[in-house]
Motif scaffolding. Structure first.
Motif, PDB file in Angstrom:
ATOM      1  N   GLY A   1      28.531  51.852  36.282  1.00  0.00           N
ATOM      2  CA  GLY A   1      29.378  52.234  35.158  1.00  0.00           C
ATOM      3  C   GLY A   1      30.489  51.213  34.975  1.00  0.00           C
ATOM      4  N   ASP A   2      31.729  51.685  35.000  1.00  0.00           N
ATOM      5  CA  ASP A   2      32.862  50.785  34.825  1.00  0.00           C
ATOM      6  C   ASP A   2      32.927  49.756  35.955  1.00  0.00           C
ATOM      7  OD1 ASP A   2      35.355  53.114  33.461  1.00  0.00           O
ATOM      8  OD2 ASP A   2      33.397  52.432  32.730  1.00  0.00           O
ATOM      9  N   MET A   3      33.367  48.554  35.605  1.00  0.00           N
ATOM     10  CA  MET A   3      33.649  47.506  36.578  1.00  0.00           C
ATOM     11  C   MET A   3      35.012  46.922  36.242  1.00  0.00           C
ATOM     12  SD  MET A   3      29.936  45.565  36.752  1.00  0.00           S
ATOM     13  CE  MET A   3      30.136  44.920  38.416  1.00  0.00           C
ATOM     14  N   GLY A   4      35.613  46.244  37.201  1.00  0.00           N
ATOM     15  CA  GLY A   4      36.907  45.663  36.893  1.00  0.00           C
ATOM     16  C   GLY A   4      37.513  44.919  38.050  1.00  0.00           C
ATOM     17  N   TRP A   5      38.767  44.554  37.845  1.00  0.00           N
ATOM     18  CA  TRP A   5      39.507  43.765  38.822  1.00  0.00           C
ATOM     19  C   TRP A   5      40.906  44.352  39.040  1.00  0.00           C
ATOM     20  CZ3 TRP A   5      37.178  39.622  41.214  1.00  0.00           C
ATOM     21  CH2 TRP A   5      35.996  39.174  40.642  1.00  0.00           C
ATOM     22  N   TYR A   6      41.266  44.466  40.299  1.00  0.00           N
ATOM     23  CA  TYR A   6      42.630  44.768  40.699  1.00  0.00           C
ATOM     24  C   TYR A   6      43.183  43.520  41.384  1.00  0.00           C
ATOM     25  CZ  TYR A   6      42.451  49.868  40.030  1.00  0.00           C
ATOM     26  OH  TYR A   6      42.382  51.137  39.509  1.00  0.00           O
ATOM     27  N   ARG A   7      44.492  43.490  41.541  1.00  0.00           N
ATOM     28  CA  ARG A   7      45.117  42.442  42.338  1.00  0.00           C
ATOM     29  C   ARG A   7      46.285  43.015  43.120  1.00  0.00           C
ATOM     30  NH1 ARG A   7      47.879  38.691  37.551  1.00  0.00           N
ATOM     31  NH2 ARG A   7      49.481  40.200  36.898  1.00  0.00           N
ATOM     32  N   GLN A   8      46.578  42.344  44.228  1.00  0.00           N
ATOM     33  CA  GLN A   8      47.702  42.763  45.056  1.00  0.00           C
ATOM     34  C   GLN A   8      48.443  41.534  45.555  1.00  0.00           C
ATOM     35  OE1 GLN A   8      46.772  45.422  48.322  1.00  0.00           O
ATOM     36  NE2 GLN A   8      48.862  46.200  48.314  1.00  0.00           N
ATOM     37  N   ALA A   9      49.693  41.445  45.151  1.00  0.00           N
ATOM     38  CA  ALA A   9      50.559  40.359  45.598  1.00  0.00           C
ATOM     39  C   ALA A   9      51.323  40.813  46.834  1.00  0.00           C
ATOM     40  CB  ALA A   9      51.529  39.964  44.483  1.00  0.00           C
ATOM     41  N   PRO A  10      51.801  39.885  47.642  1.00  0.00           N
ATOM     42  CA  PRO A  10      52.543  40.265  48.850  1.00  0.00           C
ATOM     43  C   PRO A  10      53.735  41.147  48.519  1.00  0.00           C
ATOM     44  CG  PRO A  10      51.991  37.938  48.905  1.00  0.00           C
ATOM     45  CD  PRO A  10      51.622  38.426  47.539  1.00  0.00           C
ATOM     46  N   GLY A  11      53.841  42.263  49.221  1.00  0.00           N
ATOM     47  CA  GLY A  11      54.959  43.166  49.028  1.00  0.00           C
ATOM     48  C   GLY A  11      54.875  44.039  47.803  1.00  0.00           C
ATOM     49  N   LYS A  12      53.770  43.958  47.090  1.00  0.00           N
ATOM     50  CA  LYS A  12      53.618  44.764  45.875  1.00  0.00           C
ATOM     51  C   LYS A  12      52.402  45.676  45.994  1.00  0.00           C
ATOM     52  CE  LYS A  12      55.832  41.515  42.699  1.00  0.00           C
ATOM     53  NZ  LYS A  12      55.704  40.799  41.391  1.00  0.00           N
ATOM     54  N   GLU A  13      52.396  46.679  45.131  1.00  0.00           N
ATOM     55  CA  GLU A  13      51.264  47.596  45.109  1.00  0.00           C
ATOM     56  C   GLU A  13      50.094  46.955  44.355  1.00  0.00           C
ATOM     57  OE1 GLU A  13      53.702  51.845  45.188  1.00  0.00           O
ATOM     58  OE2 GLU A  13      52.407  51.339  43.495  1.00  0.00           O
ATOM     59  N   ARG A  14      48.900  47.440  44.673  1.00  0.00           N
ATOM     60  CA  ARG A  14      47.713  46.965  43.954  1.00  0.00           C
ATOM     61  C   ARG A  14      47.789  47.447  42.511  1.00  0.00           C
ATOM     62  NH1 ARG A  14      41.797  47.512  46.674  1.00  0.00           N
ATOM     63  NH2 ARG A  14      43.025  46.537  48.335  1.00  0.00           N
ATOM     64  N   GLU A  15      47.476  46.557  41.586  1.00  0.00           N
ATOM     65  CA  GLU A  15      47.532  46.916  40.168  1.00  0.00           C
ATOM     66  C   GLU A  15      46.222  46.555  39.488  1.00  0.00           C
ATOM     67  OE1 GLU A  15      50.548  44.777  37.994  1.00  0.00           O
ATOM     68  OE2 GLU A  15      49.734  42.813  38.511  1.00  0.00           O
ATOM     69  N   LEU A  16      45.878  47.347  38.490  1.00  0.00           N
ATOM     70  CA  LEU A  16      44.675  47.085  37.708  1.00  0.00           C
ATOM     71  C   LEU A  16      44.935  45.930  36.761  1.00  0.00           C
ATOM     72  CD1 LEU A  16      41.791  47.902  36.835  1.00  0.00           C
ATOM     73  CD2 LEU A  16      42.853  49.450  35.183  1.00  0.00           C
ATOM     74  N   VAL A  17      44.095  44.928  36.804  1.00  0.00           N
ATOM     75  CA  VAL A  17      44.233  43.756  35.940  1.00  0.00           C
ATOM     76  C   VAL A  17      43.408  43.926  34.668  1.00  0.00           C
ATOM     77  CG1 VAL A  17      43.865  41.268  35.753  1.00  0.00           C
ATOM     78  CG2 VAL A  17      44.643  42.264  37.919  1.00  0.00           C
ATOM     79  N   ALA A  18      42.155  44.287  34.843  1.00  0.00           N
ATOM     80  CA  ALA A  18      41.260  44.427  33.694  1.00  0.00           C
ATOM     81  C   ALA A  18      40.078  45.283  34.093  1.00  0.00           C
ATOM     82  CB  ALA A  18      40.772  43.064  33.211  1.00  0.00           C
ATOM     83  N   SER A  19      39.508  45.972  33.108  1.00  0.00           N
ATOM     84  CA  SER A  19      38.328  46.778  33.346  1.00  0.00           C
ATOM     85  C   SER A  19      37.396  46.659  32.146  1.00  0.00           C
ATOM     86  CB  SER A  19      38.693  48.241  33.584  1.00  0.00           C
ATOM     87  OG  SER A  19      39.316  48.794  32.441  1.00  0.00           O
ATOM     88  N   ILE A  20      36.127  46.987  32.393  1.00  0.00           N
ATOM     89  CA  ILE A  20      35.129  46.914  31.332  1.00  0.00           C
ATOM     90  C   ILE A  20      34.102  48.001  31.551  1.00  0.00           C
ATOM     91  CG2 ILE A  20      33.797  45.148  32.604  1.00  0.00           C
ATOM     92  CD1 ILE A  20      33.071  43.956  29.832  1.00  0.00           C
ATOM     93  N   THR A  21      33.756  48.709  30.489  1.00  0.00           N
ATOM     94  CA  THR A  21      32.746  49.754  30.595  1.00  0.00           C
ATOM     95  C   THR A  21      31.351  49.134  30.508  1.00  0.00           C
ATOM     96  OG1 THR A  21      32.610  50.143  28.213  1.00  0.00           O
ATOM     97  CG2 THR A  21      34.344  51.315  29.423  1.00  0.00           C
ATOM     98  N   SER A  22      30.338  49.948  30.754  1.00  0.00           N
ATOM     99  CA  SER A  22      28.967  49.453  30.679  1.00  0.00           C
ATOM    100  C   SER A  22      28.590  49.033  29.265  1.00  0.00           C
ATOM    101  CB  SER A  22      27.993  50.507  31.191  1.00  0.00           C
ATOM    102  OG  SER A  22      28.147  51.702  30.455  1.00  0.00           O
ATOM    103  N   SER A  23      29.275  49.573  28.276  1.00  0.00           N
ATOM    104  CA  SER A  23      29.002  49.213  26.882  1.00  0.00           C
ATOM    105  C   SER A  23      29.861  48.063  26.393  1.00  0.00           C
ATOM    106  CB  SER A  23      29.189  50.424  25.973  1.00  0.00           C
ATOM    107  OG  SER A  23      30.501  50.927  26.092  1.00  0.00           O
ATOM    108  N   GLY A  24      30.772  47.572  27.266  1.00  0.00           N
ATOM    109  CA  GLY A  24      31.543  46.386  26.922  1.00  0.00           C
ATOM    110  C   GLY A  24      32.958  46.616  26.437  1.00  0.00           C
ATOM    111  N   ASN A  25      33.417  47.850  26.463  1.00  0.00           N
ATOM    112  CA  ASN A  25      34.808  48.102  26.084  1.00  0.00           C
ATOM    113  C   ASN A  25      35.729  47.623  27.208  1.00  0.00           C
ATOM    114  OD1 ASN A  25      34.220  49.376  23.588  1.00  0.00           O
ATOM    115  ND2 ASN A  25      33.643  51.211  24.698  1.00  0.00           N
ATOM    116  N   THR A  26      36.798  46.939  26.820  1.00  0.00           N
ATOM    117  CA  THR A  26      37.676  46.313  27.808  1.00  0.00           C
ATOM    118  C   THR A  26      39.094  46.875  27.744  1.00  0.00           C
ATOM    119  OG1 THR A  26      38.211  44.522  26.267  1.00  0.00           O
ATOM    120  CG2 THR A  26      36.373  44.168  27.783  1.00  0.00           C
ATOM    121  N   ASN A  27      39.785  46.704  28.846  1.00  0.00           N
ATOM    122  CA  ASN A  27      41.179  47.116  28.939  1.00  0.00           C
ATOM    123  C   ASN A  27      41.896  46.101  29.834  1.00  0.00           C
ATOM    124  OD1 ASN A  27      43.406  49.073  28.634  1.00  0.00           O
ATOM    125  ND2 ASN A  27      43.169  49.303  30.840  1.00  0.00           N
ATOM    126  N   TYR A  28      43.132  45.738  29.457  1.00  0.00           N
ATOM    127  CA  TYR A  28      43.876  44.727  30.199  1.00  0.00           C
ATOM    128  C   TYR A  28      45.293  45.193  30.515  1.00  0.00           C
ATOM    129  CZ  TYR A  28      40.253  41.471  28.631  1.00  0.00           C
ATOM    130  OH  TYR A  28      39.051  40.852  28.390  1.00  0.00           O
TER     131      TYR A  28
END
Length: 119
Positions: free
Chosen positions: A32-59
């Motif tokens: 289903g959905d796929m995406g990317w998170y990132r985590q910088a030193p001393g910070k919480e993990r945050e969602l960078v971008a996601s994409i649904t199986s049909s190609g809808n994206t979020n940033y």
């Protein structure tokens, strides 16, 4: 269980570009959905971008216009094209994929890849 293998991180100068890839171990898995998170030193993990199986994206707001997420459903692979990179983009980037099973959705995570933006 699906395993995700990431590649493409590294060191880049400010203003440069990198492309991250993340491939699922089983191409026959239903993802289903796929995406990317990132985590910088001393910070919480945050969602960078996601994409649904049909190609809808979020940033995330700070990457809009600079990062592009895409996927190849035949290969169960997700990509993150990063341009105009800034030092504040420095982080470990983790991909995820929601494997769709009968009656449940199970999340799989990549091992993380370091992105360092520095002159």
């Amino acid at each position: 269980q699906v395993q995700l293998v990431e590649s493409g991180g590294g060191l880049v100068q400010p203003g440069g570009s990198l492309r991250l890839s993340c491939a699922a171990s089983r191409r026959t898995a239903r993802i289903g959905d796929m995406g990317w998170y990132r985590q910088a030193p001393g910070k919480e993990r945050e969602l960078v971008a996601s994409i649904t199986s049909s190609g809808n994206t979020n940033y995330e707001d700070s990457v809009k216009g600079r990062f592009t997420i895409s996927r190849d459903n035949a290969k169960n692979t997700v990509y993150l094209q990063m341009t105009s990179l800034k030092p504040e983009d420095t982080a470990v980037y983790y991909c995820y994929a929601n494997e769709v099973l009968v009656g449940l959705v199970r999340a799989a995570w990549g091992q993380g890849t370091q992105v360092t933006v520095s002159s």
